[in-house]
Design an enzyme around this catalytic site. Structure first.
Site, short mmCIF file in Angstrom:
data_model
loop_
_atom_site.label_atom_id
_atom_site.label_comp_id
_atom_site.label_asym_id
_atom_site.label_seq_id
_atom_site.Cartn_x
_atom_site.Cartn_y
_atom_site.Cartn_z
N ASP A 70 61.15 51.79 57.89
CA ASP A 70 60.66 52.41 59.13
C ASP A 70 59.63 53.49 58.82
OD1 ASP A 70 61.01 53.15 62.11
OD2 ASP A 70 61.41 55.05 61.08
N TYR A 101 54.09 60.50 59.91
CA TYR A 101 54.98 60.93 58.83
C TYR A 101 54.15 61.39 57.63
CZ TYR A 101 59.00 58.87 61.29
OH TYR A 101 59.98 58.56 62.19
N ARG A 105 56.91 57.95 71.46
CA ARG A 105 57.39 58.74 72.59
C ARG A 105 56.69 58.26 73.86
NH1 ARG A 105 61.77 62.40 72.11
NH2 ARG A 105 61.85 63.12 69.94
N SER A 132 60.58 53.81 71.30
CA SER A 132 61.43 54.82 70.68
C SER A 132 61.58 55.96 71.68
CB SER A 132 60.79 55.32 69.39
OG SER A 132 61.58 56.30 68.75
N ASN A 133 62.79 56.50 71.78
CA ASN A 133 63.05 57.64 72.65
C ASN A 133 62.71 57.37 74.11
OD1 ASN A 133 63.73 59.44 70.36
ND2 ASN A 133 61.57 59.18 69.85
N LEU A 163 72.61 60.03 59.53
CA LEU A 163 73.36 60.76 58.51
C LEU A 163 73.44 62.26 58.81
CD1 LEU A 163 72.14 59.03 55.21
CD2 LEU A 163 74.35 58.76 56.36
N GLY A 184 67.41 58.30 56.19
CA GLY A 184 66.14 58.88 55.76
C GLY A 184 66.19 59.68 54.47
N THR A 185 67.33 59.69 53.77
CA THR A 185 67.41 60.44 52.53
C THR A 185 66.48 59.85 51.47
OG1 THR A 185 68.88 61.13 50.74
CG2 THR A 185 69.39 59.04 51.82
#
Length: 310
Positions: free
Chosen positions: A44, A49, A121, A150-151, A220, A272-273
């Site tokens: 993703d 980002y 968004r 998304s959202n 998470l 996302g870690t």
């Protein structure tokens, strides 16, 4: 779309405005390799980002691994324009912006198509007719193989779908044991606390009824239940996760993801870690087969909310 987990690439880039270096590329490669080793094949992205560097460094990883692109699915998002000294942060789903941002993402990723494009968004200023038309065109051109959002709420999805040729197949929302508004709203109907939830009622049910995949970002909870507590209540959840993990012979991270996956809406967590070790600790949830009892699932919910259900 396959079930299981999605690897979120937000942490792979740089947010400080500096150019990518060898250390950034090595970190991204280690994270991608760990995700693949865990059985994760969906990745993703979003154009914002790392100000585009997350997609760029991922593209560099792809370039060094011939054949990898054919074995994975890549999704990305557009629609947020970050603020600058001269411009406020805004949402922009105008047709020319969506088209430009998609092609910029493809260039950074070094690929000819996105398996899934998500609108990051809602943009209240752009008519759904215009948004739907550009999504349809990009899909028909083969630039994006599937489209989603998304959202967004059920009402927003329905309004957009009226003007979009391809079916909207996914909705990515913040969902997890820490951010529980999506779940609390379903049981607080006809109680005074209902007005405090804020989550658009019926969205989860709409997505399930229409076959729209629910992707959970923040699954998470930034580690607050698995090693990085942020308030005293987190320790009680962490203790319960550890006990359940020991009983099941797995990790607390896996149990935390099972909790989401067990919901009948078929929630797909996004992790996302960037830690390879922590990615590996999620591998028990890749097959999507949650193994919590009814009592264990509710026990985690009640412990996280810090009080009994109404």
């Amino acid at each position: 779309m396959s079930s299981g987990l999605i690897y979120g690439c937000m942490g792979l880039g740089r947010w400080d405005g500096e150019a990518l270096d060898a250390a950034d590329r090595a970190r991204a490669e280690a994270a991608v390799e760990a995700a693949l080793a865990a059985g994760i094949t969906r990745f993703d992205h979003a154009d914002i980002y790392g100000h585009g560097t997350a997609e760029a460094v991922f593209g560099a990883v792809l370039a060094q691994a011939p054949g990898l692109r054919d074995r994975i699915q890549i999704q990305s998002k557009c629609g947020i324009r970050l603020g600058t000294a001269d411009s406020p942060q805004m949402y922009d789903l105008r047709a020319h912006t969506v088209r430009a941002r998609v092609h910029e993402s493809l260039e950074r990723l070094g690929t000819g198509h996105l398996d899934l494009l998500l609108l990051h968004r809602p943009d209240p200023l752009t008519p759904p007719e215009e948004i739907g038309a550009v999504l349809t065109a990009l899909h028909d051109e083969g630039v994006v193989h599937a489209v989603g959002v998304s959202n967004m709420s059920a009402v927003q999805i329905t309004a957009l779908q009226r003007h979009t040729g391809p079916r909207l197949v996914a909705n990515q929302l913040e969902m997890g044991l820490h951010r529980r508004a999506w779940l609390e709203g379903a049981v607080l109907v006809n109680t005074p606390a209902s007005a405090e939830v804020g989550f658009p009622h019926g969205t989860v049910e709409h997505c399930r009824a229409e076959g729209i995949e629910l992707q959970a970002w923040g699954a998470l909870a930034n580690g607050r239940f698995t090693g990085l507590p942020q308030d005293p209540g987190d320790e009680a959840v962490a203790d319960l996760l550890r006990r359940l993990a020991e009983d099941q012979g797995t990790t607390p991270e896996t149990v935390l993801l099972w909790w989401l996956q067990q919901h009948p809406a078929g929630v797909v967590p996004v992790i996302g870690t960037t830690s390879p070790e922590r990615i590996a600790s999620c591998s028990g949830a890749v097959d999507g087969s949650a193994r919590l009892s009814h009592e264990e699932w509710y026990g985690l919910w009640v412990t996280a909310r810090g009080g009994q259900l109404p």
